[in-house]
Design a protein around this motif. Structure first.
Motif, PDB file in Angstrom:
ATOM      1  N   SER A 263       0.815  -1.220   0.000  1.00 55.16           N
ATOM      2  CA  SER A 263       0.000   0.000   0.000  1.00 55.16           C
ATOM      3  C   SER A 263       0.847   1.267   0.000  1.00 55.16           C
ATOM      4  O   SER A 263       0.434   2.292  -0.541  1.00 55.16           O
ATOM      5  CB  SER A 263      -0.959   0.013   1.188  1.00 55.16           C
ATOM      6  N   GLN A 264       2.052   1.206   0.585  1.00 54.68           N
ATOM      7  CA  GLN A 264       2.918   2.386   0.565  1.00 54.68           C
ATOM      8  C   GLN A 264       3.354   2.698  -0.870  1.00 54.68           C
ATOM      9  O   GLN A 264       3.387   3.855  -1.276  1.00 54.68           O
ATOM     10  CB  GLN A 264       4.142   2.206   1.458  1.00 54.68           C
TER      11      GLN A 264
ATOM     12  N   THR B 147       0.323   4.150  -2.729  1.00 53.53           N
ATOM     13  CA  THR B 147       0.119   5.542  -2.330  1.00 53.53           C
ATOM     14  C   THR B 147       1.147   6.459  -2.985  1.00 53.53           C
ATOM     15  O   THR B 147       0.806   7.541  -3.475  1.00 53.53           O
ATOM     16  CB  THR B 147       0.205   5.678  -0.793  1.00 53.53           C
TER      17      THR B 147
ATOM     18  N   GLU C 221       0.138   9.423  -5.613  1.00 47.05           N
ATOM     19  CA  GLU C 221       0.455  10.837  -5.348  1.00 47.05           C
ATOM     20  C   GLU C 221       1.308  11.437  -6.459  1.00 47.05           C
ATOM     21  O   GLU C 221       1.093  12.580  -6.864  1.00 47.05           O
ATOM     22  CB  GLU C 221       1.162  10.979  -4.004  1.00 47.05           C
TER      23      GLU C 221
END
Length: 168
Positions: free
Chosen positions: A143-144, A147, A151
């Motif tokens: 998930s990092q 993300t 972004e």
């Protein structure tokens, strides 16, 4: 008070229509522009992240669809976006005393060619890039990573939008 009210009502149409075509998203799209196409952005970076090319192409399409009234087409668009992902790299940005990274940076760069069939003088080729910083003690996975990429794509696609449709 009544004179102020009448003056306000008299000026109200000029607030919305007095400055030419404008939208609340900040676009300045000519009336003769109705369609756009986003050609597939190939991943030409040294480090290839699977699916990055598809995800970027879709992100740019979605942004233009959501912020304009233009229709998307597969070919023959009034506006054409094409290019390639030129950079996908992870690099340390700060070091610690034990020669390890305290912070890492994911950088993604995209080369864009923009064509406007009605106004060829607006066409250009330009590189856009952005980054995401994260702790050097963690790995960029799961998930990092999602993300981070989300972004970065949000910033790059908005920069492309501003350069082509908002004329910023």
């Amino acid at each position: 008070m009544k004179a102020f009210k009448n003056l306000f009502l008299l000026c109200l149409p000029f607030l919305f229509f007095g400055c030419g075509p404008y939208s609340f998203t900040g676009t300045s799209i000519a009336d003769n522009i109705e369609t756009f196409q986003v050609n597939y952005f190939q991943n030409a970076s040294d480090l290839v992240e699977p699916g990055l090319d598809r995800d970027f192409t879709l992100a740019l399409q979605d942004l233009i669809l959501n912020q304009t009234n233009l229709s998307i087409v597969n070919s023959g668009g009034d506006l054409v976006y094409e290019g390639e992902i030129t950079d996908y790299r992870i690099s340390p940005t700060t070091a610690q005393a034990n020669s390890t990274a305290a912070q890492n940076r994911l950088t993604i760069g995209v080369n864009v060619r923009f064509y406007d069939k009605n106004e060829p003088e607006e066409e250009f080729e330009q590189r856009f890039s952005f980054f995401f910083d994260y702790s050097g003690s963690s790995q960029l996975i799961g998930s990092q990573k999602d993300t981070a990429i989300e972004e970065i794509f949000e910033r790059i696609t908005q920069d492309i939008f501003n350069a082509t449709l908002a004329k910023w």
